[in-house]
Design a protein around this motif. Structure first.
Motif, PDB file in Angstrom:
ATOM      1  N   THR A   1      -4.946  -9.062  -6.260  1.00 27.74           N
ATOM      2  CA  THR A   1      -3.579  -8.901  -5.853  1.00 27.74           C
ATOM      3  C   THR A   1      -2.438  -8.587  -6.942  1.00 27.74           C
ATOM      4  N   GLY A   2      -3.128  -8.952  -8.379  1.00 26.46           N
ATOM      5  CA  GLY A   2      -2.162  -8.802  -9.369  1.00 26.46           C
ATOM      6  C   GLY A   2      -2.017  -7.227  -9.655  1.00 26.46           C
ATOM      7  N   MET A   3      -3.057  -6.651  -9.570  1.00 28.19           N
ATOM      8  CA  MET A   3      -3.086  -5.179  -9.809  1.00 28.19           C
ATOM      9  C   MET A   3      -2.161  -4.439  -8.775  1.00 28.19           C
ATOM     10  N   LEU A   4      -2.376  -4.911  -7.461  1.00 29.56           N
ATOM     11  CA  LEU A   4      -1.751  -4.129  -6.522  1.00 29.56           C
ATOM     12  C   LEU A   4      -0.127  -4.461  -6.808  1.00 29.56           C
ATOM     13  N   THR A   5       0.182  -5.764  -7.195  1.00 31.53           N
ATOM     14  CA  THR A   5       1.633  -6.007  -7.218  1.00 31.53           C
ATOM     15  C   THR A   5       2.237  -5.137  -8.525  1.00 31.53           C
ATOM     16  N   LYS A   6       1.426  -4.957  -9.642  1.00 30.74           N
ATOM     17  CA  LYS A   6       1.766  -4.390 -10.856  1.00 30.74           C
ATOM     18  C   LYS A   6       1.785  -2.868 -10.511  1.00 30.74           C
ATOM     19  N   LEU A   7       0.893  -2.088  -9.712  1.00 32.12           N
ATOM     20  CA  LEU A   7       1.082  -0.592  -9.348  1.00 32.12           C
ATOM     21  C   LEU A   7       2.313  -0.687  -8.599  1.00 32.12           C
ATOM     22  N   ALA A   8       2.600  -1.464  -7.483  1.00 28.65           N
ATOM     23  CA  ALA A   8       3.735  -1.326  -6.674  1.00 28.65           C
ATOM     24  C   ALA A   8       5.048  -1.137  -7.316  1.00 28.65           C
TER      25      ALA A   8
ATOM     26  N   ALA B   1       5.639  -0.726 -10.593  1.00 29.51           N
ATOM     27  CA  ALA B   1       5.665   0.595 -11.299  1.00 29.51           C
ATOM     28  C   ALA B   1       6.117   1.935 -10.788  1.00 29.51           C
ATOM     29  N   VAL B   2       5.576   1.939  -9.290  1.00 27.97           N
ATOM     30  CA  VAL B   2       6.100   3.097  -8.474  1.00 27.97           C
ATOM     31  C   VAL B   2       7.738   2.661  -8.081  1.00 27.97           C
ATOM     32  N   ARG B   3       7.854   1.565  -7.707  1.00 28.32           N
ATOM     33  CA  ARG B   3       9.284   1.322  -7.549  1.00 28.32           C
ATOM     34  C   ARG B   3      10.290   1.729  -8.667  1.00 28.32           C
ATOM     35  N   ARG B   4       9.783   1.323  -9.897  1.00 28.52           N
ATOM     36  CA  ARG B   4      10.680   1.610 -10.990  1.00 28.52           C
ATOM     37  C   ARG B   4      10.550   3.069 -11.217  1.00 28.52           C
ATOM     38  N   ASP B   5       9.568   3.937 -10.950  1.00 26.58           N
ATOM     39  CA  ASP B   5       9.602   5.417 -11.062  1.00 26.58           C
ATOM     40  C   ASP B   5      10.713   5.811 -10.084  1.00 26.58           C
ATOM     41  N   ALA B   6      10.565   5.470  -8.786  1.00 28.48           N
ATOM     42  CA  ALA B   6      11.629   5.921  -7.898  1.00 28.48           C
ATOM     43  C   ALA B   6      12.839   5.796  -8.255  1.00 28.48           C
ATOM     44  N   HIS B   7      13.217   4.688  -8.931  1.00 31.73           N
ATOM     45  CA  HIS B   7      14.670   4.273  -9.360  1.00 31.73           C
ATOM     46  C   HIS B   7      14.901   5.272 -10.438  1.00 31.73           C
ATOM     47  N   LYS B   8      14.053   5.662 -11.370  1.00 31.12           N
ATOM     48  CA  LYS B   8      14.205   6.569 -12.440  1.00 31.12           C
ATOM     49  C   LYS B   8      14.728   7.711 -11.743  1.00 31.12           C
TER      50      LYS B   8
ATOM     51  N   ALA C   1       0.942  -1.294   0.155  1.00 32.57           N
ATOM     52  CA  ALA C   1      -0.037  -0.129  -0.021  1.00 32.57           C
ATOM     53  C   ALA C   1       0.854   1.252  -0.098  1.00 32.57           C
ATOM     54  N   GLY C   2       2.167   1.301   0.614  1.00 25.05           N
ATOM     55  CA  GLY C   2       3.157   2.275   0.574  1.00 25.05           C
ATOM     56  C   GLY C   2       3.385   2.796  -0.479  1.00 25.05           C
ATOM     57  N   SER C   3       3.560   1.878  -1.454  1.00 20.21           N
ATOM     58  CA  SER C   3       4.053   2.130  -2.890  1.00 20.21           C
ATOM     59  C   SER C   3       2.687   2.309  -3.679  1.00 20.21           C
ATOM     60  N   VAL C   4       1.832   1.676  -3.695  1.00 25.26           N
ATOM     61  CA  VAL C   4       0.521   1.604  -4.324  1.00 25.26           C
ATOM     62  C   VAL C   4       0.061   3.050  -4.281  1.00 25.26           C
ATOM     63  N   ILE C   5      -0.109   3.527  -3.181  1.00 22.74           N
ATOM     64  CA  ILE C   5      -0.702   5.094  -2.738  1.00 22.74           C
ATOM     65  C   ILE C   5       0.048   6.069  -3.750  1.00 22.74           C
TER      66      ILE C   5
END
Ligand code: URA
Length: 480
Positions: A106-113, A115-122, A69-73
């Motif tokens: 669950t699949g959607m949560l994982t996918k959004l999380a 994408a957020v991690r990738r964005d933070a890396h960028k 949730a911390g990422s998905v938000i």
């Protein structure tokens, strides 16, 4: 229909407070609409003032959900609040849904999380500061356009990395400011508020020129590592076309860059959190994903990103280096810098096709000492090697390589669980407990650092001989 209003786009605590009150009132996900800021209510939506002011009892919420949730938000998907509430609601009935990868939520949560991690890396890799002209004190500012609302959670990384600088990062939706002590957030801005160019740019350009590796020039790959969307904000992007044009010449001239020092001490997050996470790791690609959240040792704090292994999932041979270097840290890929070039050349000479190998490192985060604008490589210590064995063991478990090659002492220590002397162990297959055989040789960057030409020739010949032995072993394996 109840309209629940949030003041912030990405504040997990605010969302959680409202979600608990909704649960307490027994409101089903289908009865709730989430609105942010000044967004208008729909025609048939009531305001949320009738919600009870206190939290009601709530069943257990798995820690994994709160981490996701911390990422998905932070995702820009407008339905994220509703998805999170639906999941929270469903978890009250069945706490195991998160373990079911086939579940759509669950699949959607994982996918959004992810994408957020990738964005933070960028953001970590592509933010470029520019000096603010005529400021009383030296101050720097950067413009960045994240895809998601990742600035608030990523800004602490820049506080650690640029602790001694006064800086700001402005994005279209929010801004962050660091005065060497406090981090504050403000409204978003626009690119025209940021100075166009300055002296720092020359440093970035020189830096980029020096890390550009013409021997591994792959334009398509560069575009995926450094998406073109970000190029317009990167001073060094202007250098890409000339660098590509001059690649041949530069290949001749390329020089090795050295490196070393430990980061400040940080608290180690409890290992059991990662063990929990390991239960969800079912494949190499799960592991590559999960390592983004690794807190097993403090090295994650300063590195741009973890660098996981790379190569075919059916590879029979695994090469293990020490840790990513400066360029590997920026690109997120192993052995692409100067040591990678020596490695590639030696492989070619030995007749080993790198594309059939799985190449990884004993330690997945870059350990360095900042020296001016440079980051100088530091050898990982025994604790860091031990902490990272978790990931190397996962790679070995999933890949099941028949031959494992340790490049250097850190890799050998990780694979054998104890420090060994390379000169005593090289040139012979060493059986490992899982049935694979281990070969130990020098690290390619050792060859780069030898000043005496005669000694360099001897050590290069020893390295080539080790690789020839490994190649013969690979051929035997294949024939069998
Ligand atoms: N040195 C290593 O050990 N690994 C890399 O990926 C790069 C340099």
């Amino acid at each position: 229909m109840l309209s629940v209003r949030l003041d912030h786009l990405n504040d997990l605590d605010e969302w959680r407070g409202k979600a608990r009150r909704l649960l307490a009132a027994g409101l089903k996900p289908s009865q709730v609409v989430w609105r942010v800021g000044a967004e208008e209510n729909g025609l048939f939506e009531a305001g949320d003032d009738m919600l009870p002011q206190t939290d009601g009892p709530i069943g257990s919420v798995p820690r994994q959900f709160m981490e996701l949730a911390g990422s998905v938000i932070q995702h820009s998907e407008p339905e994220r609040f509703a998805l999170l509430y639906r999941m929270l609601w469903r978890l009250q009935q069945d706490s195991r849904i998160l373990a079911n990868a086939a579940d759509a939520d669950t699949g959607m949560l994982t996918k959004l999380a992810s994408a957020v991690r990738r964005d933070a890396h960028k953001m970590k890799a592509f933010v470029r500061f520019r000096a603010i002209p005529d400021a009383d004190e030296e101050q720097y500012i950067a413009w960045f356009e994240p895809e998601h609302h990742t600035l608030e959670a990523t800004a602490p990384f820049f506080c650690r990395r640029f602790a001694g600088m006064v800086w700001g990062i402005v994005t279209p939706y929010s801004s962050a400011f660091w005065d060497k002590e406090n981090l504050r957030f403000g409204p978003g801005g626009s690119k025209k508020d940021i100075p166009a160019e300055d002296a720092v740019e020359d440093d970035w350009q020189t830096y980029y020129d020096s890390i550009f590796n013409p021997a591994r020039l792959k334009v398509a790959m560069m575009k995926s590592e450094m998406p073109m969307k970000y190029w317009r904000n990167l001073p060094e992007a202007a250098r890409i076309a000339p660098l590509i044009r001059n690649a041949r010449q530069m290949e001749q001239d390329m020089i090795a860059r050295a490196a070393t020092q430990p980061p400040a001490r940080h608290t180690r997050q409890k290992a059991h959190e990662v063990e929990e996470e390991a239960k969800d790791i079912q494949s190499l690609s799960d592991a590559a994903e999960a390592i983004g959240g690794c807190r097993r040792c403090p090295l994650y704090e300063h590195a741009t990103q973890p660098v996981f292994g790379e190569g075919p999932a059916q590879a029979e041979v695994m090469f293990v280096g020490e840790q990513p270097g400066d360029q590997e840290d920026l690109a997120g890929r192993p052995f692409i810098g100067p040591a990678g070039q020596v490695f590639d050349e030696a492989m070619e000479k030995a007749g080993i096709d790198r594309s059939r190998l799985y190449v990884t490192n004993a330690v997945k985060h870059f350990k360095f000492e900042p020296r001016g604008k440079r980051r100088i490589h530091q050898k990982p210590n025994a604790g860091e090697i031990q902490a990272c064995r978790f990931w190397l063991n996962l790679e070995r478990d999933f890949l099941k390589p028949k031959i494992v090659v340790a490049l250097g002492a850190s890799a050998a220590q990780s694979l054998l669980g104890k420090a060994v002397t390379i000169s005593k162990m090289r040139g012979q297959p060493i059986p490992l407990e899982d049935g694979a055989v281990l070969f130990i040789t020098n690290h390619p960057s050792y060859l780069l650092r030898i000043p005496d030409p005669q000694k360099k020739r001897e050590e290069s010949a020893n390295f080539d001989a080790d690789l020839a032995l490994i190649r013969d072993h690979m051929e035997k394996l294949h024939a069998a």
